[in-house]
Design a protein around this motif. Structure first.
Motif, PDB file in Angstrom:
ATOM      1  N   THR A 173       0.829  -1.206   0.000  1.00  0.00           N
ATOM      2  CA  THR A 173       0.000   0.000   0.000  1.00  0.00           C
ATOM      3  C   THR A 173       0.862   1.254   0.000  1.00  0.00           C
ATOM      4  N   LEU A 174       1.981   1.211   0.744  1.00  0.00           N
ATOM      5  CA  LEU A 174       2.875   2.367   0.814  1.00  0.00           C
ATOM      6  C   LEU A 174       3.500   2.675  -0.538  1.00  0.00           C
ATOM      7  N   ILE A 175       3.961   1.647  -1.250  1.00  0.00           N
ATOM      8  CA  ILE A 175       4.593   1.888  -2.547  1.00  0.00           C
ATOM      9  C   ILE A 175       3.562   2.406  -3.559  1.00  0.00           C
ATOM     10  N   CYS A 176       2.319   1.950  -3.446  1.00  0.00           N
ATOM     11  CA  CYS A 176       1.273   2.473  -4.327  1.00  0.00           C
ATOM     12  C   CYS A 176       1.021   3.948  -4.048  1.00  0.00           C
ATOM     13  N   GLY A 177       1.033   4.322  -2.766  1.00  0.00           N
ATOM     14  CA  GLY A 177       0.868   5.725  -2.416  1.00  0.00           C
ATOM     15  C   GLY A 177       2.005   6.586  -2.940  1.00  0.00           C
ATOM     16  N   CYS A 178       3.223   6.062  -2.861  1.00  0.00           N
ATOM     17  CA  CYS A 178       4.385   6.803  -3.364  1.00  0.00           C
ATOM     18  C   CYS A 178       4.302   6.995  -4.878  1.00  0.00           C
ATOM     19  N   ILE A 179       3.907   5.943  -5.576  1.00  0.00           N
ATOM     20  CA  ILE A 179       3.808   6.028  -7.033  1.00  0.00           C
ATOM     21  C   ILE A 179       2.730   7.040  -7.430  1.00  0.00           C
ATOM     22  N   CYS A 180       1.590   7.012  -6.745  1.00  0.00           N
ATOM     23  CA  CYS A 180       0.513   7.978  -7.046  1.00  0.00           C
ATOM     24  C   CYS A 180       0.963   9.409  -6.776  1.00  0.00           C
ATOM     25  N   THR A 181       1.745   9.592  -5.713  1.00  0.00           N
ATOM     26  CA  THR A 181       2.249  10.933  -5.403  1.00  0.00           C
ATOM     27  C   THR A 181       3.179  11.438  -6.495  1.00  0.00           C
ATOM     28  N   VAL A 182       4.049  10.558  -6.986  1.00  0.00           N
ATOM     29  CA  VAL A 182       4.966  10.937  -8.068  1.00  0.00           C
ATOM     30  C   VAL A 182       4.185  11.287  -9.333  1.00  0.00           C
TER      31      VAL A 182
END
Length: 320
Positions: A173-182
């Motif tokens: 979930t954290l990596i998905c959030g990071c990708i969406c932020t980028v």
């Protein structure tokens, strides 16, 4: 609201009869089909429900019910909302020009007669969006965790883990959030690039459906265990064939430029995003497939009981 502000409602002819398609295409029918892109974003509705199937009781019954409820409620609420929005417009040119970046804000301003009223109505939209983001992150995290659990992603050993503290796929979930932020930061540099990513959502999501329905149809629907809502006989084949045909036709339409004449800034780059991602995934498949990839492992699929998936299992290991 328009009658309270003195501007009046739009006419019935404007809402139900008049047609405006000044985007450069000569065929009104084709413009109408292109306009269905807005409604096509509802394809994400069943997608969110289906990815939570492993965490709810009786998913074979409750997931289809949830999808049907979302679609039914969404249809009626969206229809009445759209009608009220159309009647609130009293200056279409201002909506298309001055508020082009966010037309609904201009429509709300015309409806209320004040910027404060427009902001208040936008806040009403913002609050559900914030709640929806939570569900989207949960769905994205579960999807990425499922792929990592089946050893189909880079660094699958990290993203397939279940957090003992939070008891959920926290890393995924954290990596998905990071990708969406980028991806969100792309808008700062180029709105065209950002719109390309956002616009490709419908194309990529609908193609994922045809990638599942197509093989199911070509294999004569023999590799899926029938559930409570199974369509028997010719009806199932007809529905599957219509779904695949619809998706293939509209994916092509959704890749056309939004308006003519087209420039580098107004080009529809959904086809580029879709093609590039397909090449990337294909290369990853060739790389991963040649190194002992086995895919998802289903245990006990030939028994009628519901399979209880162990949330602590990783890389395809399941507990019955």
């Amino acid at each position: 609201m328009p009658t309270r502000t003195g501007s009046g409602h739009a006419s019935n002819a404007f809402v139900w009869k008049d047609w405006s398609a000044d985007i450069g295409y000569s065929s009104n029918g084709f413009v109408f089909l292109m306009g269905m892109l807005n409604g096509a974003y509802a394809v994400g509705t069943p997608d969110c429900c289906s990815h939570l199937a492993e965490e709810i009781p009786r998913p074979e019954v409750n997931v289809p019910k949830a999808i049907a409820a979302q679609m039914s409620i969404g249809f009626f609420t969206a229809l009445f909302y759209m009608i009220s929005i159309f009647y609130s417009i009293n200056d279409l040119d201002a909506v298309l020009s001055g508020g082009a970046n966010f037309p609904i804000a201009e429509i709300y301003r015309q409806a209320t007669g004040s910027s404060a009223g427009s902001i208040g109505l936008l806040v009403i939209i913002l609050i559900p969006l914030i709640c929806t983001c939570i569900g989207c992150y949960i769905t994205a995290g579960r999807t990425f965790w499922t792929l990592a659990r089946d050893d189909a992603t880079p660094f699958s050993g990290v993203f397939a883990k279940i957090s003992p503290t939070w008891r959920n796929p926290f890393n995924a979930t954290l990596i998905c959030g990071c990708i969406c932020t980028v991806l969100g930061c792309i808008y700062v540099g180029s709105s065209t690039a950002f719109n390309a990513f956002v616009g490709s959502f419908v194309v990529l999501t609908t193609l994922s459906y045809v990638a599942a329905i197509g093989p199911h149809l070509l294999s004569r629907r023999s590799n899926i265990i029938p559930g409570p809502f199974w369509m028997k006989g010719a009806l199932g084949y007809i529905v599957n064939a219509i779904a695949c045909s619809y998706i293939i036709v509209f994916v092509v339409i959704y890749c056309f430029p939004y308006a003519l004449p087209v420039s580098a800034g107004t080009m529809n780059y959904s086809c580029l995003i879709t093609g590039g991602l397909t090449v990337f995934v294909g290369c990853w498949w060739l790389y991963k497939g040649g190194r002992g990839y086995k895919g998802p492992v289903a245990i006990g699929v030939n028994v009628p009981q519901i399979v209880d998936v162990d949330m602590h299992a990783t890389k395809g290991e399941e507990k019955v």
